[in-house]
Design a protein around this motif. Structure first.
Motif, PDB file in Angstrom:
ATOM      1  N   PHE A  21       0.843  -1.174   0.000  1.00 37.97           N
ATOM      2  CA  PHE A  21       0.000   0.000   0.000  1.00 37.97           C
ATOM      3  C   PHE A  21       0.890   1.240   0.000  1.00 37.97           C
ATOM      4  CE2 PHE A  21      -1.916  -3.488   2.290  1.00 37.97           C
ATOM      5  CZ  PHE A  21      -3.135  -3.629   1.646  1.00 37.97           C
ATOM      6  N   ASP A  23       2.464   4.643   1.168  1.00 38.30           N
ATOM      7  CA  ASP A  23       2.688   5.360   2.408  1.00 38.30           C
ATOM      8  C   ASP A  23       2.071   6.745   2.301  1.00 38.30           C
ATOM      9  OD1 ASP A  23       4.032   3.599   4.045  1.00 38.30           O
ATOM     10  OD2 ASP A  23       5.926   3.926   3.002  1.00 38.30           O
ATOM     11  N   SER A 429      -6.547  -3.481  13.085  1.00 35.92           N
ATOM     12  CA  SER A 429      -6.828  -3.241  11.671  1.00 35.92           C
ATOM     13  C   SER A 429      -5.937  -2.140  11.130  1.00 35.92           C
ATOM     14  CB  SER A 429      -8.304  -2.864  11.477  1.00 35.92           C
ATOM     15  OG  SER A 429      -9.141  -3.936  11.880  1.00 35.92           O
ATOM     16  N   PHE A 430      -5.637  -2.228   9.859  1.00 36.46           N
ATOM     17  CA  PHE A 430      -4.852  -1.210   9.166  1.00 36.46           C
ATOM     18  C   PHE A 430      -5.397  -1.097   7.753  1.00 36.46           C
ATOM     19  CE2 PHE A 430      -2.806  -5.313   8.794  1.00 36.46           C
ATOM     20  CZ  PHE A 430      -2.509  -5.420   7.436  1.00 36.46           C
ATOM     21  N   ASP A 431      -4.835  -0.196   6.989  1.00 37.20           N
ATOM     22  CA  ASP A 431      -5.293   0.032   5.624  1.00 37.20           C
ATOM     23  C   ASP A 431      -4.993  -1.199   4.774  1.00 37.20           C
ATOM     24  OD1 ASP A 431      -6.092   1.039   3.223  1.00 37.20           O
ATOM     25  OD2 ASP A 431      -4.387   2.390   2.956  1.00 37.20           O
ATOM     26  N   GLY A 432      -5.974  -2.080   4.661  1.00 34.53           N
ATOM     27  CA  GLY A 432      -5.782  -3.261   3.843  1.00 34.53           C
ATOM     28  C   GLY A 432      -5.920  -4.572   4.575  1.00 34.53           C
ATOM     29  N   THR A 434      -6.237  -6.860   8.742  1.00 29.32           N
ATOM     30  CA  THR A 434      -6.242  -6.972  10.199  1.00 29.32           C
ATOM     31  C   THR A 434      -5.249  -8.043  10.589  1.00 29.32           C
ATOM     32  OG1 THR A 434      -8.579  -6.340  10.340  1.00 29.32           O
ATOM     33  CG2 THR A 434      -7.639  -7.493  12.236  1.00 29.32           C
ATOM     34  N   ASN A 480       2.559   1.898   7.461  1.00 28.25           N
ATOM     35  CA  ASN A 480       1.502   1.031   6.954  1.00 28.25           C
ATOM     36  C   ASN A 480       1.944  -0.419   7.086  1.00 28.25           C
ATOM     37  OD1 ASN A 480      -0.440  -0.425   5.494  1.00 28.25           O
ATOM     38  ND2 ASN A 480      -0.888   1.366   4.234  1.00 28.25           N
TER      39      ASN A 480
END
Length: 490
Positions: A21, A23, A429-432, A434, A480
């Motif tokens: 992803f 940054d 959870s994060f961008d894209g 868990t 990320n």
């Protein structure tokens, strides 16, 4: 009897192809250090600071250690170079004068019907006799306990095996100390995360060490002992006094719960599957033992409650493992067969490595010598409730010290205990995606069950960043986690 082997059950195909992803904006000048000064950042700690994972310290893990991630973000707000004592390869093993002294890192071997961690093949090239010159911003020393940071023999190769092979590589002299070499760099900002090993070695050994509460001389401790909380508190204060002497700011992290890491949560207490006929056969075999317990209770040697707790009973389905518990009353003076046996409860913890021997034969020539069934687990193969309480009591004392001194020295406090509990309960959870603490598939922990994956270290780095931003009114971007891998498949 069906052989029992507790291994990773399912590994997502995404392991081999990690998502990437973008940054956030990485433009120098866009971000702010607030009241902190990141120009010379030094990280002090143990394996968790070094980037250790999969039971070894290897190159990629170091490059993606949480301090390296922090330094990358610090560089956007005035941070300087961050020099690490890099090992020579991604195998992770160590040599001394050509002789291997540390095993290679673990990878997941997938074969027909089985998946299990195994050491990666190859001959390592990192020889600790090849001393690295200069100073190093990452002073994370795998294996270090709090009192090791002040030991002036810890980096002397002539003191092996008592000396630390990782510090030997970088110590400024044979008499150097870890904290001394860190402070000598005159840091403007530091992180300190130490104390995990002061209790972890006791836990991972199955509690075979001693609780040294009351013993103020840590250099009389055994390798698996729990450090006295007053010793820890006095040392921690000295560390912060030294690190802040020139006005440096910093961040300190607390110690997570033992029960939140996969090393102790993966193997269930009721790990023995039995059919009805096998259960009946075992109950018959244990009948003399159970009758002996009832006789001991009638004689008043043990209580009815202890007799009940020690009674062995199997049924069809999943069954608790049989173990030895040193806290039970010794009845062997009545009958040598009345050993300190009982079945596990959900209050006991079985370490991850025991999964490879459960259900196997202790004597290949004896089909009745099934470990965890007819042959009980020994003291080093489990943590009982009373041993867990010793660990928890010390951990609480350490964490109280860390928070109190963080406030006293007016530095950032990082709640890693809270992070690990969140990973265990619902995940992060994060961008894209868990990640959770589930062994093998959760993504947060490496194959040793103790140290994070590179993705897990990214979540640790973010916890530091958020605490630093809050304490010093800084404006640093988070990492990320989706840009970093989890476990590796052979």
């Amino acid at each position: 009897m069906k052989k029992y082997l507790y291994t990773v059950l399912a590994i997502s195909l995404s392991i081999g192809c990690q998502p990437e992803f973008n940054d956030p904006i990485n433009e120098v000048g866009f971000y702010s250090s607030g009241s902190a000064d990141f120009s010379n950042y030094v990280a002090v700690g143990n394996s968790l600071t070094a980037g250790y994972a999969d039971n070894a310290l290897y190159l990629e893990g170091q490059l993606n250690s949480f301090p390296s991630m922090l330094a990358n973000k610090f560089s956007l707000a005035g941070g300087g170079d961050f020099n690490q004592p890099l090992v020579s390869d991604n195998l992770g093993g160590l040599l001394v004068n050509g002789q291997q002294i540390q095993g290679n890192r673990l990878v997941l071997e997938v074969t027909a019907g089985s998946q299990s961690p195994v050491p990666i093949e190859g001959t390592p090239t990192t020889d600790i006799a090849n001393h690295l010159e200069g100073s190093f911003n990452n002073m994370g020393i795998p294996g270090a306990k709090s009192f090791h940071l002040t030991a002036n023999t810890y980096g002397n190769i002539g003191n092996l095996p008592a000396a630390n092979p990782y510090f030997i590589r970088i110590a400024s002299s044979n008499q150097a100390t870890v904290i001394g070499d860190a402070v000598a760099q005159d840091p403007t900002f530091f992180t300190l995360w130490i104390g995990n090993n002061d209790i972890l070695s006791f836990a991972t050994s199955g509690g075979v060490g001693e609780d040294q509460t009351g013993n103020l001389d840590p250099f009389t401790y055994g390798s698996s002992d729990i450090t006295d909380p007053n010793v820890f508190a006095n040392l921690y204060n000295e560390f912060l006094k030294a690190l802040t002497a020139n006005g440096a700011k910093g961040a300190v992290a607390n110690i997570p719960d033992v029960t939140s890491i996969p090393y102790f949560t993966t193997v269930p207490y009721n790990a023995i599957p039995l059919d009805e006929s096998t259960a009946a056969m075992l109950n018959q075999a244990y009948e003399p033992y159970n009758n002996g317990l009832q006789q001991a209770a009638l004689l008043g040697v043990i209580t009815d409650e202890e007799a009940t707790a020690r009674t062995i009973n199997f049924k069809a389905g999943q069954n608790p493992v049989v173990l030895l518990d040193e806290d039970l009353t010794d009845l062997t003076f009545i009958n040598q067969g009345l050993t300190n046996m009982r079945q596990a409860t959900d209050k006991d913890l079985i370490p991850l490595p025991v999964s490879s021997v459960l259900g196997t034969l202790s004597d290949p020539e004896n089909p009745n010598s099934v470990i965890g069934v007819s042959v009980p687990l020994n003291d080093s193969q489990l943590l009982t409730a009373s041993e867990i309480e010793l660990v928890v009591t010390a951990q609480r004392a350490y964490n109280t010290t860390i928070k109190t001194l963080a406030d006293q020295y007016d530095i950032a406090f990082v709640d890693i205990q809270g992070l690990m509990n969140t990973l265990a309960q619902e995940g992060v959870s994060f961008d894209g995606g868990t990640i959770t603490n589930t062994f093998g598939t959760g993504g947060a922990f490496s194959l040793d069950g103790v140290h994070p994956t590179q993705r897990g270290y990214a979540v640790v780095a973010n916890t530091f960043i958020k605490a630093i931003n809050s304490k010093y009114n800084a404006d640093l971007p988070i990492v990320n986690p989706g840009n970093y891998p989890t476990i590796f498949v052979k």
